[in-house]
Design an enzyme around this catalytic site. Sequence first.
Site, PDB file in Angstrom:
ATOM      1  N   LYS A   1       5.923  -5.496   0.978  1.00 14.42           N
ATOM      2  CA  LYS A   1       4.963  -4.923   1.526  1.00 14.42           C
ATOM      3  C   LYS A   1       3.734  -5.548   1.153  1.00 14.42           C
ATOM      4  O   LYS A   1       2.671  -4.995   0.883  1.00 14.42           O
ATOM      5  CB  LYS A   1       4.780  -3.281   1.072  1.00 14.42           C
ATOM      6  CG  LYS A   1       5.573  -2.064   1.721  1.00 14.42           C
ATOM      7  CD  LYS A   1       4.475  -1.287   2.828  1.00 14.42           C
ATOM      8  CE  LYS A   1       5.402  -0.367   3.315  1.00 14.42           C
ATOM      9  NZ  LYS A   1       5.303   0.585   2.664  1.00 14.42           N
TER      10      LYS A   1
ATOM     11  N   MET B   1      -7.773  -2.519   1.766  1.00 12.59           N
ATOM     12  CA  MET B   1      -7.141  -3.433   2.771  1.00 12.59           C
ATOM     13  C   MET B   1      -8.220  -4.087   3.531  1.00 12.59           C
ATOM     14  O   MET B   1      -7.718  -4.223   4.693  1.00 12.59           O
ATOM     15  CB  MET B   1      -5.909  -2.610   3.462  1.00 12.59           C
ATOM     16  CG  MET B   1      -4.759  -1.950   2.690  1.00 12.59           C
ATOM     17  SD  MET B   1      -3.663  -1.260   3.724  1.00 12.59           S
ATOM     18  CE  MET B   1      -4.472   0.626   3.638  1.00 12.59           C
TER      19      MET B   1
ATOM     20  N   ASP C   1       7.293  -1.100  -4.608  1.00 13.97           N
ATOM     21  CA  ASP C   1       6.787  -1.853  -3.864  1.00 13.97           C
ATOM     22  C   ASP C   1       5.932  -3.205  -4.680  1.00 13.97           C
ATOM     23  O   ASP C   1       5.857  -2.907  -5.907  1.00 13.97           O
ATOM     24  CB  ASP C   1       5.443  -1.038  -3.076  1.00 13.97           C
ATOM     25  CG  ASP C   1       5.929  -0.142  -1.937  1.00 13.97           C
ATOM     26  OD1 ASP C   1       6.911  -0.420  -1.386  1.00 13.97           O
ATOM     27  OD2 ASP C   1       5.070   0.655  -1.530  1.00 13.97           O
TER      28      ASP C   1
HETATM   29  N1  SAH Z   1      -1.561   3.856  -2.551  1.00 16.28           N
HETATM   30  C1  SAH Z   1      -2.332   2.640  -3.039  1.00 16.28           C
HETATM   31  C2  SAH Z   1      -2.968   2.159  -1.892  1.00 16.28           C
HETATM   32  C3  SAH Z   1      -2.004   1.237  -1.091  1.00 16.28           C
HETATM   33  S1  SAH Z   1      -2.828   0.419   0.118  1.00 16.28           S
HETATM   34  C4  SAH Z   1      -3.254   3.657  -4.032  1.00 16.28           C
HETATM   35  O1  SAH Z   1      -3.392   4.927  -3.874  1.00 16.28           O
HETATM   36  O2  SAH Z   1      -4.107   2.754  -4.453  1.00 16.28           O
HETATM   37  C5  SAH Z   1      -2.907  -1.348  -0.618  1.00 16.28           C
HETATM   38  C6  SAH Z   1      -4.507  -1.494  -0.828  1.00 16.28           C
HETATM   39  O3  SAH Z   1      -4.861  -0.762  -2.030  1.00 16.28           O
HETATM   40  C7  SAH Z   1      -4.691  -3.048  -1.438  1.00 16.28           C
HETATM   41  O4  SAH Z   1      -4.629  -3.908  -0.113  1.00 16.28           O
HETATM   42  C8  SAH Z   1      -5.973  -2.839  -1.919  1.00 16.28           C
HETATM   43  O5  SAH Z   1      -7.092  -2.802  -1.094  1.00 16.28           O
HETATM   44  C9  SAH Z   1      -5.805  -1.409  -2.710  1.00 16.28           C
HETATM   45  N2  SAH Z   1      -5.297  -1.664  -4.127  1.00 16.28           N
HETATM   46  C10 SAH Z   1      -4.275  -1.324  -4.804  1.00 16.28           C
HETATM   47  N3  SAH Z   1      -4.166  -1.796  -6.158  1.00 16.28           N
HETATM   48  C11 SAH Z   1      -5.365  -2.244  -6.211  1.00 16.28           C
HETATM   49  C12 SAH Z   1      -5.647  -2.869  -7.358  1.00 16.28           C
HETATM   50  N4  SAH Z   1      -5.059  -2.807  -8.598  1.00 16.28           N
HETATM   51  N5  SAH Z   1      -7.015  -3.465  -7.602  1.00 16.28           N
HETATM   52  C13 SAH Z   1      -7.893  -3.602  -6.266  1.00 16.28           C
HETATM   53  N6  SAH Z   1      -7.204  -3.030  -5.055  1.00 16.28           N
HETATM   54  C14 SAH Z   1      -5.988  -2.347  -5.012  1.00 16.28           C
END
Ligand code: SAH
Length: 254
Positions: free
Chosen positions: A64, A177, A42
Amino acid sequence: MNKTTHLEGGKVWLVGAGPGDPDLLTIKAARLIAQADAIVYDHLVGKGIMDLARPDARVIYAGKEASKHTLPQDSINLLLVDLAREGLSVVRLKGGDPFIFGRGGEELETLVASSIPFEVIPGVTAAAGCAAYAGFPLTHRDHAQSVTFVTGHLKDGTVNLDWPALARPKQTVVFYMGIGAAEEICRQMISHGLPSLTPAAVVRNGTQADQRTLLATLGTLPHAIVESGITPPALIVVGSVVNLHEKLSWFEKR
Ligand code: SAH
């Protein structure tokens, strides 16, 4: 630790890639990425992580970004089945943890329906990574008895959440998100009882070289987001642990 250099074919490993910093990969994730015949990843998978893949691995980008899905979820599910049926060892690589807002469960259900064997490897979820690197101890005893992870994803222009529960005191709430819905989130938290001076922060690109933290309050956050031009991927963190950033921030001070 299992150090076999060859993975069995016809199987899928659903792997969490962590929040961005490649050093936050688990040892198991790094080993699987280095060994897989095929990797479906992704856009939230951190820069540098795909460099670990075999030069001859089949590497497929599944996209995505919010509202810019490169491959629809159904096609991703079927792609995993097809690759496994070709006899390949397949790593399905997702940002953070695959079971936290990652739709990992849905992908596994398709594999089960097709009798494809799988394993799941957890990853450091964005909330844990961003909190560590921004200096917000999510459950500091003086501030929060619990932490809640919620999705701030808009459905039909609204966010349908259990606002009375989220607006209770003495907790930390992390919105994934949520940037597009920040105004609605802050408005609901205030109208369900939290003071507008409640500390609230945004962390963008947490654990990555360009990590950025924005400190505000529920009352000022929506405007601060617009002013700063912050875009996803970012988390919104609500609760007084956010104030510890001043004292405990280390990564952005390097
Ligand atoms: N499975 C992922 C989340 C996926 S949903 C997890 O466990 O982290 C995607 C959302 O995750 C983004 O819109 C943001 O809100 C958050 N996100 C993912 N990586 C991030 C990062 N490095 N910094 C800040 N927010 C992050």
